[in-house]
Design an enzyme around this catalytic site. Structure first.
Site, PDB file in Angstrom:
ATOM      1  N   GLN A 258      -4.919  -1.634   9.403  1.00  0.00           N
ATOM      2  CA  GLN A 258      -4.683  -2.958   8.820  1.00  0.00           C
ATOM      3  C   GLN A 258      -5.310  -4.034   9.714  1.00  0.00           C
ATOM      4  O   GLN A 258      -5.060  -4.071  10.915  1.00  0.00           O
ATOM      5  CB  GLN A 258      -3.170  -3.191   8.661  1.00  0.00           C
ATOM      6  CG  GLN A 258      -2.808  -4.488   7.981  1.00  0.00           C
ATOM      7  CD  GLN A 258      -3.278  -4.542   6.511  1.00  0.00           C
ATOM      8  OE1 GLN A 258      -3.147  -3.578   5.770  1.00  0.00           O
ATOM      9  NE2 GLN A 258      -3.836  -5.669   6.111  1.00  0.00           N
TER      10      GLN A 258
ATOM     11  N   LYS B  76       0.831  -1.211   0.000  1.00  0.00           N
ATOM     12  CA  LYS B  76       0.000   0.000   0.000  1.00  0.00           C
ATOM     13  C   LYS B  76       0.864   1.259   0.000  1.00  0.00           C
ATOM     14  O   LYS B  76       0.593   2.217  -0.741  1.00  0.00           O
ATOM     15  CB  LYS B  76      -0.958  -0.020   1.206  1.00  0.00           C
ATOM     16  CG  LYS B  76      -2.093  -1.028   1.032  1.00  0.00           C
ATOM     17  CD  LYS B  76      -2.850  -1.353   2.314  1.00  0.00           C
ATOM     18  CE  LYS B  76      -3.804  -2.525   2.069  1.00  0.00           C
ATOM     19  NZ  LYS B  76      -4.460  -3.031   3.285  1.00  0.00           N
TER      20      LYS B  76
ATOM     21  N   ASP C  80     -11.654   2.451   3.729  1.00  0.00           N
ATOM     22  CA  ASP C  80     -11.917   1.012   3.617  1.00  0.00           C
ATOM     23  C   ASP C  80     -13.419   0.727   3.474  1.00  0.00           C
ATOM     24  O   ASP C  80     -13.800  -0.399   3.158  1.00  0.00           O
ATOM     25  CB  ASP C  80     -11.390   0.286   4.865  1.00  0.00           C
ATOM     26  CG  ASP C  80     -10.173  -0.578   4.549  1.00  0.00           C
ATOM     27  OD1 ASP C  80      -9.912  -0.833   3.353  1.00  0.00           O
ATOM     28  OD2 ASP C  80      -9.489  -0.998   5.502  1.00  0.00           O
TER      29      ASP C  80
END
Lengths: 320, 320
Positions: free
Chosen positions: B125, B81, B148
């Site tokens: 994460q 990422k 997200d």
């Protein structure tokens, strides 16, 4: 925290009475799923819950119904809700604002009920006049008092598997699932077809059925072959709002049919000049299905019963 | 507000190349849906967007990635990422906390990024260590910076038709739909079967496909006859996490297959001793499908592309 019950199915197996497509099997017509009777049972259970809450905690469930304007149908619904509240031993609160009330005035009313410890549930009767932002208003209701289950957080909690379940589940879909469960219909592993994808019925009922381990297909106006899709269903939930659209030949023999539709159609023989029918052609479908809800007297009475259930649950949560 | 694009399908019609079940039709194997190439195209588009935003508003999209602990796989994902961020011209922010960091410490980091105007997206994460409440943490991220799409409000906004769309759509399902749309697959009116009902893939991808007017069935471990259900699909999305479970005979000839699975299976011939395979038995299914994603190189690269897209969209929204 009350969520809808996950009863283990008992007697009736969906699809246990099957007829092949090409042979004629003599069978009696479907068992009626009597929403009026089941709703009355739930209301009686609620009454017991109310008495217990009062005796143990001195708390009486309070439901506030807020109406903007003077639509005849909305007034009728509000009247039914008030009546059911009183019958169940709830505190029934009500505010009616004029059609031209501003959004700010409505928000003030919602906030006042939000701050009122006697009020455990707030219901804003829909539809609202066009000048009011429905989404804003529904999200303004404290999620703790959202007995309609329409708050965006409750929609999110319903649609994900998380630690926090919704505070309430929307009353009509909740009622559909209660009807199935209290009629002994096996849901897990069955194919369910939901016809209609509205926020208030189709989507939440699909999610509830999936959560009970049905394999769910959501059909809608763009579905290529609706009769064929419906024909595969062990459980059909009709929520399209089109009078008697679903006919017998769409139904798999032995399927269970829940009809959410309420449509007024002309009827010269009726006193009012019209009669209410569902989305399902009841008279013919009942000859193929194993169980079916009538209209009226099916899902309708459940909506109010589940509203009371949601309000009682919020009142119970307030003392936890 | 960016939502996923609703492109009009052009060239390829799903199911246009059909073989009857009982006849043999000579056909070439499926067209590959190349996620690596499509992801690269999207990243190039994003780079243009970044330059425009910088030139017109002096704003550089900033993505903060927060990692708790030292899981090798999580470190690898975070590394990918960061790399993609830098390549796209983003500001890449990062915080790594030790495995035993408290929830309060994590919340402090999230709140600090929430208050930082240079940061437009926050990604925590997953998975988090067991002592941390994942749901609480994800809902702590400001919905404005929830790149997200896991915030409960965004889940709610995704699952209802409302005035307010989600600020972001979960990256993997968003990527699946982009793959279909950029491969010219017709979605409206088609039967889509999603295998798997997770919060992060199955449920949101089902909702997105339905929003694009597919008729969607969600299958899962309790589905009675999974092969038969999959066989009806014009579009199959596999997200079960079981290596090569979906085989050729489950697939309707001409169907489009999106494989979200990434499973490590032993492979003595591979340097690492294992290879990555999807939920679909690629070698055989590609002989039946009209289009198919490989694993790796299908959905995987799209997840990162859509994360960048979500972050760019939030940065663009910050200047509106």
């Amino acid at each position: 925290m009350h969520t809808f019950s996950r009863r283990i199915p008992s007697v009736v197996q969906a699809g246990s009475c099957r007829a092949s497509f090409h042979t004629t099997v003599s069978r009696s017509s479907a068992k009626l799923i009597d929403g009026k009777a089941i709703g009355a049972t739930i209301q009686a259970e609620i009454k017991v819950g109310v008495e217990k809450l009062k005796a143990e905690h001195g708390v009486v469930p309070g439901l506030a119904v807020v109406l903007v304007g003077a639509r005849k149908d909305s007034q009728a619904y509000v009247g039914m809700k008030k009546k059911a509240c009183k019958k169940a031993g709830f505190l029934s609160l009500e505010t009616t604002l004029p059609e031209d009330a501003s959004q700010e005035e409505l928000v003030k009313v919602i906030d006042a009920y939000g701050a009122d410890p006697k009020c455990h549930g707030i219901l804003v009767q829909l539809p609202l006049p066009d000048h009011i932002d429905e989404e804003f208003v529904l999200d303004r209701i404290s999620v703790e008092k959202d007995v309609d289950g329409f708050h965006t957080l409750n929609v999110g909690r319903l649609h994900k598997k998380g630690k926090t379940p919704p505070t309430s589940i929307a009353c009509t879909p909740f009622g559909c699932v209660e009807l199935l469960q209290r009629s002994g219909v096996e849901i897990a592993g069955k194919n369910a077809v939901v016809v209609g994808r509205s926020n208030i019925v189709g989507m939440p009922v699909a999610r509830l059925l999936q959560d009970l381990n049905a394999t769910v297909t959501v059909c809608h106006s763009r579905t290529a072959d609706l009769p064929a899709m419906v024909k595969q269903a062990d459980i059909v939930v009709a929520a399209i709002g089109r009078a008697e659209m679903i006919v017998a030949e769409w139904i798999k023999p032995g399927a269970v049919v829940i009809d959410v539709g309420i449509n007024a159609v002309d009827d010269a023989s009726a006193k009012k000049g019209y009669k209410l029918v569902g989305d399902v052609a009841f008279d013919q479908v009942k000859e193929v299905a194993s169980q079916i809800t009538p209209v009226p007297g099916g899902v309708g009475p459940m909506t109010i019963a589940m509203l009371l259930q949601n309000t009682l649950s919020r009142a119970q949560a307030s003392v936890e």
